[in-house]
Design a protein around this motif. Structure first.
Motif, mmCIF file in Angstrom:
data_model
loop_
_atom_site.group_PDB
_atom_site.id
_atom_site.type_symbol
_atom_site.label_atom_id
_atom_site.label_comp_id
_atom_site.label_asym_id
_atom_site.label_seq_id
_atom_site.Cartn_x
_atom_site.Cartn_y
_atom_site.Cartn_z
ATOM 1 N N LEU A 22 -15.474 17.857 11.961
ATOM 2 C CA LEU A 22 -15.503 18.744 13.062
ATOM 3 C C LEU A 22 -16.816 19.255 13.402
ATOM 4 O O LEU A 22 -17.642 19.968 12.716
ATOM 5 N N VAL A 23 -17.252 18.988 14.681
ATOM 6 C CA VAL A 23 -18.549 19.169 15.261
ATOM 7 C C VAL A 23 -18.562 20.219 16.480
ATOM 8 O O VAL A 23 -17.898 20.083 17.437
ATOM 9 N N ASP A 24 -19.279 21.071 16.256
ATOM 10 C CA ASP A 24 -19.531 22.104 17.324
ATOM 11 C C ASP A 24 -20.497 21.617 18.320
ATOM 12 O O ASP A 24 -21.742 21.329 18.038
ATOM 13 N N THR A 28 -17.688 23.483 22.928
ATOM 14 C CA THR A 28 -16.272 23.484 22.463
ATOM 15 C C THR A 28 -16.517 23.035 21.037
ATOM 16 O O THR A 28 -17.806 22.464 20.731
ATOM 17 N N LYS A 29 -15.680 22.644 20.108
ATOM 18 C CA LYS A 29 -15.633 21.721 18.948
ATOM 19 C C LYS A 29 -14.825 20.729 19.101
ATOM 20 O O LYS A 29 -13.625 20.607 19.582
ATOM 21 N N TYR A 30 -15.412 19.459 18.634
ATOM 22 C CA TYR A 30 -14.652 18.095 18.512
ATOM 23 C C TYR A 30 -14.177 17.708 17.066
ATOM 24 O O TYR A 30 -15.017 17.605 16.299
ATOM 25 N N GLN A 31 -12.752 17.438 16.901
ATOM 26 C CA GLN A 31 -12.505 16.803 15.653
ATOM 27 C C GLN A 31 -12.284 15.386 15.718
ATOM 28 O O GLN A 31 -11.625 14.851 16.514
ATOM 29 N N ILE A 69 -10.213 23.905 19.314
ATOM 30 C CA ILE A 69 -10.684 22.603 18.931
ATOM 31 C C ILE A 69 -10.008 21.526 19.527
ATOM 32 O O ILE A 69 -8.826 21.445 19.715
ATOM 33 N N TYR A 187 -27.566 17.058 21.663
ATOM 34 C CA TYR A 187 -26.284 17.191 20.683
ATOM 35 C C TYR A 187 -26.209 16.059 19.638
ATOM 36 O O TYR A 187 -25.524 16.165 18.730
ATOM 37 N N ARG A 190 -26.181 16.530 16.056
ATOM 38 C CA ARG A 190 -25.350 16.892 15.072
ATOM 39 C C ARG A 190 -24.160 15.874 14.683
ATOM 40 O O ARG A 190 -23.150 16.202 13.927
#
Length: 532
Positions: A22-24, A28-31, A69, A187, A190
């Motif tokens: 789960l990356v911010d 937004t955040k992507y799972q 998410i 990004y 991350r």
């Protein structure tokens, strides 16, 4: 003091936890998903806002914020291509997505090298979509991060005219690529990647894009990438905005927007299905037939300031470690197998490069005589494919390697892919355009596009090229982590014209033969005249 240093290092290692799936990414955040093979993936990440409505024919914008998410477990839809069906459910105008593959144990401290791949398709389709980076990561011994993505093509990415210049943006497909690079710069740490170690790769139009980013804005360094690896770098004709006006006018006429005062607004208000139904090639002014690829990069005196040949000749490019290379039979998959006369051959060439003069064609027909013959093919098929393959692909690669050597770039390698696939060889197609992509990524990772022999009789070439390629990604040198027992890939020199010839169980250095050097000398010499 020594104990204190050790304890600090131990503490840092303890704190450096593996990247969470789960990356911010701020907006937004992507799972993502982790797999038992030790690799995690995040699919369908938006790197830009949907280019629809008023953003059609506009430069890419930042993604919209979303507090929910997002499940990153499916590829985004592929960008609409010229000639594609208006009802194809696998494509969409909303297509600016990227995929990331990374070792599951990567941490925010890992700073792994990044391989950023631009797919091909003649700037009119996305032809290498959704390749799986697993093979490359395994070949790197779990030491790289892989990124691939879709970008706008055809009129969505490259429509150019006075109207678009005034009310939109030019070269949006290239600007999409730049936007994705900027996203990575912001990004990728991350996900365990290093934004200060990005290798920009690509094949065909993707490799053409590599050269255009090297020369972008007159060779301005935005520090978005740090080395390049180009497969079959394509030098197609590059038009000015004025020369592209006919494409816009024809589209306006076909769609019925000709009766509107604001034709650009009319085109923007069409549904994607309506626009796609009219998205086809037309002959260039002065040509007798439609080209393979009509829409493409345009000289806007901003992103693209000159022809590619002249930009590099004048040294207006980023002088970074580079690989360039080609396949032995670059032209066979593009040229009509039915080509039976020298007139048909010349007509095809002039349709692709409308600025070719009668003198040019006469010389080309002299230096490319009648060639080998194959069953169920026209008398002049291989003559034409030999000429087209060298004009658009092989000779630009040789030229670029020479320019790097001239300018003292001492990290400059060239290759020829000559892995013989028996069925392709027997049919006369030979070693075809960008076929090596199946070996570089691994034949199981490119959606069924690799020759069957890459999993059988030619399987041995896969780890060989993967080791060279991932070595270059890891340290800007294809030799440091090459496979044991394989030859050193010598750098290119103007005096030597030496390149690595890939062939199963016979990979080794070779020199470009004299006939090809002579032909390429002529073709590169007329490159600016014909708009390359």
């Amino acid at each position: 003091m020594a104990r204190k240093i050790i304890s600090v290092v131990a503490l840092c290692c303890y704190l450096a936890k593996a990247v969470d799936t789960l990356v911010d990414v701020s907006y937004t955040k992507y799972q993502g998903t982790s797999f038992p093979n030790g690799i995690s993936q995040w699919l369908g990440i938006r790197y830009a806002a949907p280019p629809v409505g008023n953003l059609r024919f506009a430069a890419p914008q930042d993604p919209l914020s979303n507090s929910s998410i997002q499940l990153a477990n499916e590829h985004g839809l592929v960008c609409l291509g010229t000639g594609g069906s208006p009802t194809d459910s696998t494509t969409s105008e909303d297509c600016l997505f990227l995929d990331i593959y990374a070792p599951t144990n990567a941490t925010s401290w890992s700073k792994l090298p990044v391989y950023f791949f631009i797919q091909g398709g003649g700037f009119n389709t996305n032809s290498n979509a959704n390749y799986n980076g697993t093979g490359l990561i395994k070949a790197s011994e779990m030491n790289i991060v892989v990124v691939n993505f879709s970008y706008r093509v055809g009129p969505y990415g490259f429509l150019a005219s006075e109207e678009v210049l005034a009310g939109g943006s030019i070269n949006n497909g290239l600007k999409d690529q730049r936007k994705a690079l900027q996203w990575v710069h912001k990004y990728i740490s991350r996900f365990g990647g290093n934004p200060q170690h990005v290798v920009l790769g690509g094949n065909s139009a993707g490799a053409a894009s590599v050269t255009l980013h090297l020369a972008a804005y007159g060779g301005r360094d935005d520090h978005l990438f740090h080395a390049t690896a180009a497969e079959s770098q394509s030098f197609g004709p590059v038009l000015t905005v004025e020369e592209s006006q006919y494409q816009y006018n024809n589209l306006v006429i076909r769609t019925g927007c000709v009766d509107e005062v604001d034709t650009l607004s009319c085109l923007r208000n069409l549904s994607a299905e309506s626009l796609q139904a009219n998205n086809c090639n037309t002959p260039s002014p002065g040509a007798q037939a439609t080209p393979l690829y009509m829409y493409g990069p345009v000289i806007d005196y901003d992103f693209i300031q000159d022809y590619t040949y002249r930009s590099f000749e004048r040294g207006r490019y980023l002088k970074l470690p580079a690989i360039y290379g080609d396949d032995t039979n670059e032209g066979t998959v593009f040229t009509p197998k039915s080509t039976s006369t020298i007139g048909q051959s010349s007509t095809f060439l002039q349709a692709q490069f409308p600025a070719l003069t009668l003198t040019h064609l006469r010389t080309i027909n002299t230096i490319y005589p009648l060639a080998e013959q194959y069953p169920s093919s026209g008398l002049y098929w291989r003559q034409l494919s030999n000429a087209y393959g060298e004009m658009r692909y092989v000779c630009p690669g040789i030229y670029l390697s020479n320019i790097y050597a001239r300018d003292g770039v001492h990290a400059n390698w060239n290759y020829r892919w000559n892995v013989i696939d028996p069925p392709s060889n027997a049919s006369g197609y030979g070693v075809t355009h960008t076929v090596e992509v199946g070996a570089i990524w691994g034949p199981e990772n490119i959606n069924g596009g690799a020759p069957a022999s890459y999993s059988t009789t030619n399987a041995a070439i896969v780890p060989v090229v993967q080791a060279y390629w991932t070595s270059f990604v890891r340290c800007f040198d294809p030799n440091r982590f090459r496979l044991g027992g394989t030859p050193e890939w010598e750098e290119w020199t103007v005096d030597g014209y030496q390149r690595l010839m890939f062939q199963t169980n016979e990979t080794g250095m070779e020199r470009v033969e004299g006939g090809q050097r002579t032909r390429c000398g002529y073709l590169s010499g007329i490159g600016v005249e014909i708009g390359q």
